[in-house]
Each structure stands twice: as C-alpha cells, then as structure tokens.
Design an enzyme around this catalytic site. Structure first.
Site, PDB file in Angstrom:
ATOM      1  N   GLU A  22      45.264  36.457  47.333  1.00  0.00           N
ATOM      2  CA  GLU A  22      43.795  36.479  47.249  1.00  0.00           C
ATOM      3  C   GLU A  22      43.170  35.960  48.545  1.00  0.00           C
ATOM      4  O   GLU A  22      42.368  35.019  48.550  1.00  0.00           O
ATOM      5  CB  GLU A  22      43.307  35.696  46.017  1.00  0.00           C
TER       6      GLU A  22
ATOM      7  N   GLU B 192      48.671  40.195  39.090  1.00  0.00           N
ATOM      8  CA  GLU B 192      47.957  39.260  38.204  1.00  0.00           C
ATOM      9  C   GLU B 192      47.093  40.082  37.272  1.00  0.00           C
ATOM     10  O   GLU B 192      46.176  40.778  37.717  1.00  0.00           O
ATOM     11  CB  GLU B 192      47.096  38.276  38.996  1.00  0.00           C
TER      12      GLU B 192
HETATM   13  O1  AHR Z   1      46.063  33.020  37.473  1.00  0.00           O
HETATM   14  C1  AHR Z   1      45.086  32.098  37.818  1.00  0.00           C
HETATM   15  C2  AHR Z   1      44.483  32.362  39.182  1.00  0.00           C
HETATM   16  O2  AHR Z   1      43.772  33.551  39.159  1.00  0.00           O
HETATM   17  C3  AHR Z   1      45.443  32.549  40.331  1.00  0.00           C
HETATM   18  O3  AHR Z   1      45.859  31.355  40.877  1.00  0.00           O
HETATM   19  C4  AHR Z   1      44.624  33.303  41.318  1.00  0.00           C
HETATM   20  O4  AHR Z   1      45.402  34.076  42.193  1.00  0.00           O
HETATM   21  C5  AHR Z   1      43.669  34.101  40.465  1.00  0.00           C
HETATM   22  O5  AHR Z   1      42.375  34.002  40.898  1.00  0.00           O
END
Ligand code: AHR
Length: 515
Positions: free
Chosen positions: A200, A323
């Site tokens: 990110e 994710e």
């Molecule tokens: O999964 C929780 C968080 O969500 C992670 O650390 C991040 O990459 C995303 O914003």
C-alpha cells in the site's frame, strides 16, 4: 453470468405481491459448459494473510514454548491442527501496513535478546519480536504453505530486502547463511515463493504517488533476488486500492518489466469507511449491502485486468488480490487497533462468492490472500485464552479445498433475483470445476436470506457433499457454543436424469458429481 429471463422476473414480481407463494422455492437453472475449460484455479487463490496486528500472531498462532496453552514449539497446537485441514497454499506475512515499519533483524537470534518495539501501525502496543523470520518460515513450512514475505519499502533501504532474502534462501557460506544456521536453521527455506516490494505504497507504505511508487518499485525490485534453491521468487508490486485504475495503469506502463505480479486490495463492508456496521446483529439491508459490495470484486478484477491486458497481452504479470475480506466495526470491548471481529453466515457467503469470482478470472488472478488468518478481520479462527472456534469462513475454505488446482468451466445461471430495498442481486451463484482428482465439483450459493431455490442442472449422475447454513443471517459460533454453525452432509437428487439441488435460503453448498 447470464442474466434473468423476462418470465422468471415477472414470476418473481408476482411472488412479492402474493406472500403465500413466497414460500415456494425459486426455480433456477444452471448450464455448465464442459467444452470450455478455463485456466487452472491456482491453489494460491486460497491464500491467507497473517500480519503482526492485534492478536493475529501473538495469541493467535504463537504463544511461545513456555505457555500453559498447549503448543508445539510455541505454536498453538489447536490452531495449527485446524489450519492443517485447509491445505493452506500460501501465507503472507508480516503485513500489511506493519511490513513498512518492520526491521527483519529485530526478529532473528535468541528470543530473549530480541528488542521490544512499539507497533505504531496497530494500536501502539509493544511486541517482543518472539515471532520472527525463523518462526514464520518454519510455521509456513510445517503447514506445507509457500511463504509470501512482504518487504519494507516505506522505511528501509533496498539492501535490507536483499539481505533478508539472503538470510532465508542462501545455501552456501555467506555470513547471513551462517547466521541463519547459528539461529537453528541449517538448510535454506525452499518455500519463499513470493516477495512483496512494499505494501500500500499509496497509503501506509509511504503515501506515494503512483508515478513515484512505480519508480521506487523499479529501484527496490532490482535488489530482490529472483531465484532461490526453491525456484523462482515472484516480485510483487504494491498495487491499487480498490478502483484506482490510474495506479494500475502507471505501474503496468512504468514498472511491469521489474515485476511478476501486481497486487490489488479490496475490503467489503456494508456501511461507510467510518461506520462500517457490526459483524453480528445486523439487518437484512446490511446483509444485502455486504453481498453487493462483495460482488463488486468482479468489476474490479475485470477492469484492472483489462488495463494489464493492454500492457501485458501475454499475461506474464499476474494479479494478486492479496488483501480481501469483510471489515466491520471492531467487537465491543476489544482494542480499537486490533481489528477483532466476529464472523457469521454472512461472511461465509462473502467468502464463497469471492472465491467463485476468482474462479472466473483464472487467466489473471493467480493468488489471493484473505485478511486475515486468525483473530483479525474475516478470520478463519478466533481464539480466547485456551479456547478456539472455527468461523463460518473457515468452513467455506474447508469445503473449497477441492477447487485448489481444479479446471473451471463457465456456469450460466437463470432464475429470479434477490431484491432487498435498493439492492438487486442474483439469487443463486454457481461455480463448477474439475478437481485434480478428476471429479466435477460444484459450489452453489443462495444469497436470498428468505427463499429456498430449486436448482436444476443439465448434469446427470449423483452428487454428494456438504452444506453450510443457519437459522439467522448472523448465525455464528461463540466460545461457549463453538459448533453452532458447521457444514452438514448434503446431496443432490436425480430427477428424470437431471441433477437437482434443493438449496435452502442463505446457504453455501459444495458437492462432487459422479456421472
Ligand atoms: O488488513 C489490515 C490492513 O488493511 C493492512 O495492514 C493494510 O495493508 C490494509 O489497509
């Protein structure tokens, strides 16, 4: 998926007007095109994410060898046994946002000498680094999973990535290989298959512009070793947030040459980012809103893939949805930075629908990681002290194991839609694939919380498997009643030579067809 016929729609409308008939199962038909196999469903789409966040690692999988909680070399034995059943293909670690504050050197060597640090990313709590590189790599290896290690591009130098990889993978006589041996691991790990070049970078990983992040990617990726004794190491670029198509465009245009995969992050929640809504005790509007948001994954993958196709028509660079999952308001009373949430039948539906979407995009989606494995967000497992429960999401992953490595076929569904206020969704979702064992597997999801469906296929033979459902839309397991929701045996019927499935409202079924 094909849309619904005019006749079926007007029949559905009549049922709304005539409540007595609403009890009748909806008639749904499914055609599976066995002549049009898609690209293999990579097992890695059933990947997991385990960040140093809340009680995901500490308490969740690691309690340390001196704990009263039964453990195997420090790993919780109950959790490890449950995870074993999922045949986890890959685990991503140590973050997430945490990855860009993590110094890998903190987590090696004698545990009593490791530094205590503050987790600035998640809750400002301290962690003692007792779960570090050796503990993670051994755990993944013990579970038979590949390791996806996310490197720190936000606050460390490219050399740190290079040395971390050397520590894990060097077989010869380098000082880092010797250090690993001194730390108890003689042979290099051969399961380091994926290395994340930051996370990110548009946000917690450095707040960069797409152009800057793509340049930084090129610089850091240069120092990410591409081969190890275990085979090639995939360099994963830090990709887009949700529908940031500009990000994908810039990365593909400027950095595709130095990456083998590009990530995408997308979370599902019923409300707004500030008020996401509770994990249980929600109403039908929140149920429908959550499922609408889950189905949005299809559009995101389609559009990001189209951009990738422009720059990479041969599909060398994969799309990793590393994710995904539901994100609700934290459980009342839990630490605000720990992202601990309950998990209900609604999450099971999200899991099944999302995996089905990935089955339809196997040409580009080669890995995905649900957030997160234990005690965080849409978890497989929740723990409290020495207690553990398996969530409905766990059960879906368990039921979906036969889809790992399977060959998908297009499934065309015709039937009424499920409507709830402003929300309008397909009522039934189906995925079909031939498993590595040669059997045809079907996943059948009924999104409607009130209405059963009779699903008629063009297939003959018999079908048996398991189904997951519950009396309420938020049916879930608790530490006092950990087996409230679990899969039970389920079978199709052969009616006049055709396989038919009576699918209860709000259910997920997976069956193997014998023809
Ligand atoms: O999964 C929780 C968080 O969500 C992670 O650390 C991040 O990459 C995303 O914003």
């Amino acid at each position: 998926m094909k849309m619904w016929t005019r006749t079926a729609l007007s029949a559905a409308a009549m049922m709304v007007a005539m409540p007595a008939m609403a009890q009748q199962p909806a008639q749904v038909s499914v055609a599976i095109d066995l002549n049009s196999p898609g690209a293999k469903i990579e097992p890695a789409i059933q990947g997991q994410f385990a960040e140093d966040l809340g009680r995901g690692l500490y308490d969740g999988i690691w309690v340390g060898p001196d704990s009263k909680i039964p453990n195997t070399n420090g790993y919780r034995s109950d959790v490890m046994a449950a995870l074993d059943k999922l045949h986890i293909p890959v685990i991503r670690w140590p973050g997430g946002c945490f990855a860009d504050q993590y110094d890998w050197r903190d987590g090696i060597g004698p545990r009593e000498k490791r530094p205590v640090r503050i987790n600035y990313t998640w809750g400002g709590v301290t962690y003692d680094n007792s779960f570090g590189t050796n503990e993670f790599m051994d755990y993944a290896e013990r579970l038979g999973a590949d390791a996806y290690v996310a490197g720190n591009m936000g606050s460390m130098a490219p050399r740190d990535m290079q040395q971390w990889i050397e520590y894990m993978t060097a077989g010869g006589k380098s000082t880092l290989a010797e250090e690993r041996r001194a730390n108890g691991r003689d042979k290099p790990w051969t399961n380091l298959k994926y290395f994340g070049v930051g996370n990110e970078t548009w946000g917690c990983g450095g707040n960069m512009t797409a152009e800057h992040a793509a340049n930084e990617h090129r610089r850091y990726a240069t120092f990410v070793q591409r081969q190890s004794e275990g085979g090639p190491i995939v360099r994963v670029g830090s990709g887009a947030n949700v529908d940031d198509y500009h990000w994908t465009e810039v990365f593909m245009r400027d950095a595709a040459r130095t990456m083998d995969a590009l990530s995408l992050h997308y979370y599902t929640f019923p409300g707004s980012w500030e008020h996401k809504g509770p994990a249980t005790g929600f109403d039908k509007a929140a149920w429908a809103s959550t499922l609408v948001h889950a189905l949005h994954m299809d559009e995101l993958v389609t559009k990001h893939s189209a951009i990738m196709d422009k720059y990479d028509p041969d599909k060398r660079v994969a799309l990793y949805v590393d994710e995904w999952g539901t994100w609700y308001d934290q459980e009342p009373g839990s630490h605000p930075g720990f992202l601990y949430q309950q998990n209900s039948l609604r999450d099971a539906e999200v899991a099944a629908l999302t995996l089905n979407i990935f089955h339809r995009h196997t040409d580009r989606v080669k890995l995905a990681a649900i957030a997160q494995m234990v005690n965080v967000l849409q978890a497989m497992i929740l723990t409290r002290d020495d207690k553990m429960l398996l969530t409905p999401t766990y059960h879906v992953f368990d039921m979906y194991v036969p889809f790992q490595g399977a060959t998908p076929y297009p499934a065309t569904v015709e039937g009424p839609r499920y409507k709830q206020g402003e929300y309008d969704l397909p009522m039934v979702d189906v995925s079909a694939a031939k498993g590595a064992d040669g059997k045809l597997y079907l996943s059948l999801v009924n999104l409607d919380p009130d209405r059963a469906a009779r699903v008629t296929t063009g297939l003959g033979g018999t079908a048996t498997g398991r189904i997951l459902t519950g009396p309420a839309i938020d049916t879930h397991n608790t530490f006092d009643a950990p087996n409230t929701i679990h899969p039970v045996a389920y079978a199709g019927k052969n009616v006049g030579g055709k396989l038919v499935f009576d699918l209860p409202a709000k259910s997920v079924a997976v069956v193997a067809v014998t023809q």
